[in-house]
Design a protein around this motif. Structure first.
Motif, PDB file in Angstrom:
ATOM      1  N   GLY A 357       0.801  -1.214   0.000  1.00 56.11           N
ATOM      2  CA  GLY A 357       0.000   0.000   0.000  1.00 56.11           C
ATOM      3  C   GLY A 357       0.836   1.266   0.000  1.00 56.11           C
ATOM      4  N   LYS A 358       0.164   2.365   0.311  1.00 59.43           N
ATOM      5  CA  LYS A 358       0.843   3.650   0.348  1.00 59.43           C
ATOM      6  C   LYS A 358       1.888   3.681   1.462  1.00 59.43           C
ATOM      7  CE  LYS A 358      -3.110   6.313  -1.365  1.00 59.43           C
ATOM      8  NZ  LYS A 358      -4.042   7.444  -1.060  1.00 59.43           N
ATOM      9  N   PRO A 359       2.914   4.520   1.316  1.00 59.60           N
ATOM     10  CA  PRO A 359       3.913   4.636   2.390  1.00 59.60           C
ATOM     11  C   PRO A 359       3.271   5.135   3.674  1.00 59.60           C
ATOM     12  CG  PRO A 359       4.724   5.632   0.362  1.00 59.60           C
ATOM     13  CD  PRO A 359       3.278   5.324   0.140  1.00 59.60           C
ATOM     14  N   GLU A 360       3.800   4.690   4.799  1.00 51.50           N
ATOM     15  CA  GLU A 360       3.314   5.166   6.088  1.00 51.50           C
ATOM     16  C   GLU A 360       3.663   6.640   6.271  1.00 51.50           C
ATOM     17  OE1 GLU A 360       3.604   2.324   9.560  1.00 51.50           O
ATOM     18  OE2 GLU A 360       5.153   1.493   8.234  1.00 51.50           O
ATOM     19  N   THR A 361       2.968   7.266   7.175  1.00 49.20           N
ATOM     20  CA  THR A 361       3.236   8.660   7.529  1.00 49.20           C
ATOM     21  C   THR A 361       3.839   8.715   8.930  1.00 49.20           C
ATOM     22  OG1 THR A 361       1.038   8.987   8.484  1.00 49.20           O
ATOM     23  CG2 THR A 361       1.295   9.380   6.118  1.00 49.20           C
TER      24      THR A 361
END
Length: 498
Positions: A357-361
């Motif tokens: 998925g998208k990169p973590e923040t």
């Protein structure tokens, strides 16, 4: 050493005169004196008195500290003068809470000159005694209580004066990536440095670290040793020891502090920076030069810091060795708040290729940092106000509006306008406009609900509320420049993120 006027210069100077020097000139160098009258080999003093013409004593201390990183200063307490104590007094908040002695700023100022002369005399002859800090608590974002130590007024004055003297030395030692509680530095400089590092340097992995109860776990023995690296004046060292050993007073009961520094004390930020300078900053500086395969970057604001690594192997090894380093000095990384995450210009394509998925923040200084793109599809770091930070602020506004419910509408509008302006002053960074609009809209909604509950005969229409919001609440504007522009101006080609 003593200078030509019978006062100590406060530093260890070489005892051997320079070669090929005349007797008078050599004596001046060894003694640390200014040039003798009529000595043509030295630059004459300016004929007119001015700030630029005669450097202050602290300027000379600062220059020596900058030139020689190993020199130890032997006499510093005389810099804590009545004038410096007076300056410290007027820099305190007028309406701050009193300490255990109950003395307020106004009461102490009733006989200010006499009180300051007496305080100066006690400090210089060693009769000054630090009082215990009064324990108070403020709510934290997670619902817990943060303990604060409210120092007595005289302790605040002496601490602020000593901090000014010590800053002349330590500001030359602290590294460029340290931003917290330092003169001329603030949170937005740290945020700019981090953003520029993530966007322009070879960063693929981010270590989001959190130190568990940092201010409460500082080891006094190590802290005094760190102070003595530069300070050989035993009187100044004893002052620091007195403040550390003063303890806290809570519900009429005194408790000794075997470790930690009281949050809220004037001297605590400097001591905390000094502790992490030796435990973290210098160690990381050495580690990345000797052990890292790729780039390693760090930005630290007080006990909050973020590290960026080019290679995952470096990041994992750094995390392991950092835990060991901290354990040696009584510190511990928070197990639930410290994590390693993939972040950077290649994070999105790499994770997409792996089917992830998208990169973590991650959060830093009130902003959530997100991997984003510009209109030209170039990588950028999006910084948005943390959701919890905004929710907590709106909760405060709601509670205060209940207390101000029956104030006049202009009074409420002026107060709400100041709240929104203060919020924008910190959070109005580029690409954060949607969050700012949400905050302003929610403040207007809370205002409308409060006005409608003032009376059962409500006449507050949507059109009237919109008019009040537009009249009293400032419009959404981005107040901070892009990080790259401001960072380039401040560093002027240097680097404050390395």
């Amino acid at each position: 050493m003593m200078n030509g006027h019978g006062k100590s210069d406060g530093l260890v100077v070489p005892k051997k005169p320079p070669n090929n020097a005349g007797a008078d000139r050599a004596a001046e160098v060894v003694e640390g004196r200014g040039p003798a009258k009529g000595n043509s080999a030295q630059r004459n003093a300016l004929r007119t008195q001015s700030r630029a013409g005669a450097p202050s004593a602290l300027d000379r201390v600062r220059e020596v500290a900058r030139r020689d990183k190993k020199v130890r200063f032997t006499a510093l307490l005389h810099h804590v003068s009545v004038e410096r104590l007076r300056k410290a007094y007027f820099s305190l908040k007028r309406h701050a809470a009193a300490g255990v002695d109950g003395v307020t700023w106004q009461q102490y100022g009733g006989n200010l000159e006499g009180n300051l002369r007496d305080l100066h005399d006690r400090v210089q002859r060693g009769a000054y005694r630090a009082k215990a800090s009064r324990r108070a608590y403020i709510p934290k974002a997670d619902g817990r209580q943060r303990p604060l130590g409210i120092a007595a007024l005289e302790d605040k004055i002496v601490q602020r004066a000593v901090v000014e003297v010590l800053n002349a030395i330590y500001e030359t030692d602290f590294l460029g990536f340290s931003y917290g509680f330092r003169p001329g530095r603030d949170q937005h400089q740290a945020l700019d440095a981090l953003t520029v590092a993530l966007e322009q340097r070879k960063v693929n992995w981010v270590l989001d670290a959190d130190i568990r109860d940092f201010f409460g776990t500082i080891q006094h023995e190590w802290l005094v040793k760190f102070v003595e690296h530069r300070i050989a004046d035993k009187r100044v060292v004893r002052l620091v020891q007195k403040w550390l050993a003063a303890g806290v007073m809570e519900a009429g009961r005194w408790t000794a502090c075997e470790e930690g520094t009281p949050q809220g004390a004037t001297v605590s930020p400097l001591l905390a920076n000094l502790y992490l300078h030796h435990v973290l900053d210098l160690w990381v500086q050495h580690w990345r030069k000797r052990n890292a395969r790729g780039e390693v970057l760090i930005v630290r604001y007080a006990d909050d810091f973020v590290m960026g690594c080019q290679h995952r192997e470096d990041a994992e090894r750094l995390l392991v060795e950092l835990r060991e380093r901290f354990a040696k000095f009584g510190l511990q990384l928070h197990p639930n708040k410290t994590r390693l995450l993939e972040f950077g210009r290649f994070a999105v394509p790499d994770r997409t290729a792996r089917g992830e998925g998208k990169p973590e923040t991650f959060n830093f200084l009130g902003f959530t940092h997100i991997c984003g793109k510009t209109r030209n599809a170039k990588f950028c770091v999006l910084r948005q106000t943390m959701r919890k930070r905004m929710a907590d602020k709106l909760h405060e506004v709601k509670a205060e509006m209940q207390r101000r419910r029956h104030d006049s509408i202009p009074e409420q509008g002026v107060w709400l306008g100041s709240v929104v302006r203060g919020y924008f002053a910190y959070h109005a960074v580029p690409r954060n406009a949607p969050v700012l609009r949400t905050f302003r809209r929610q403040v207007g909604r809370l205002w409308g609900r409060s006005l409608r509950r003032r009376s059962q005969r409500d006449r507050m229409t949507a059109e009237r509320l919109f008019g009040l919001v537009d009249r009293y609440l400032p419009p959404v504007r981005i107040l901070h420049p892009y990080p790259q522009a401001r960072f380039a101006v401040r560093t002027r080609g240097g680097s404050r993120m390395r």
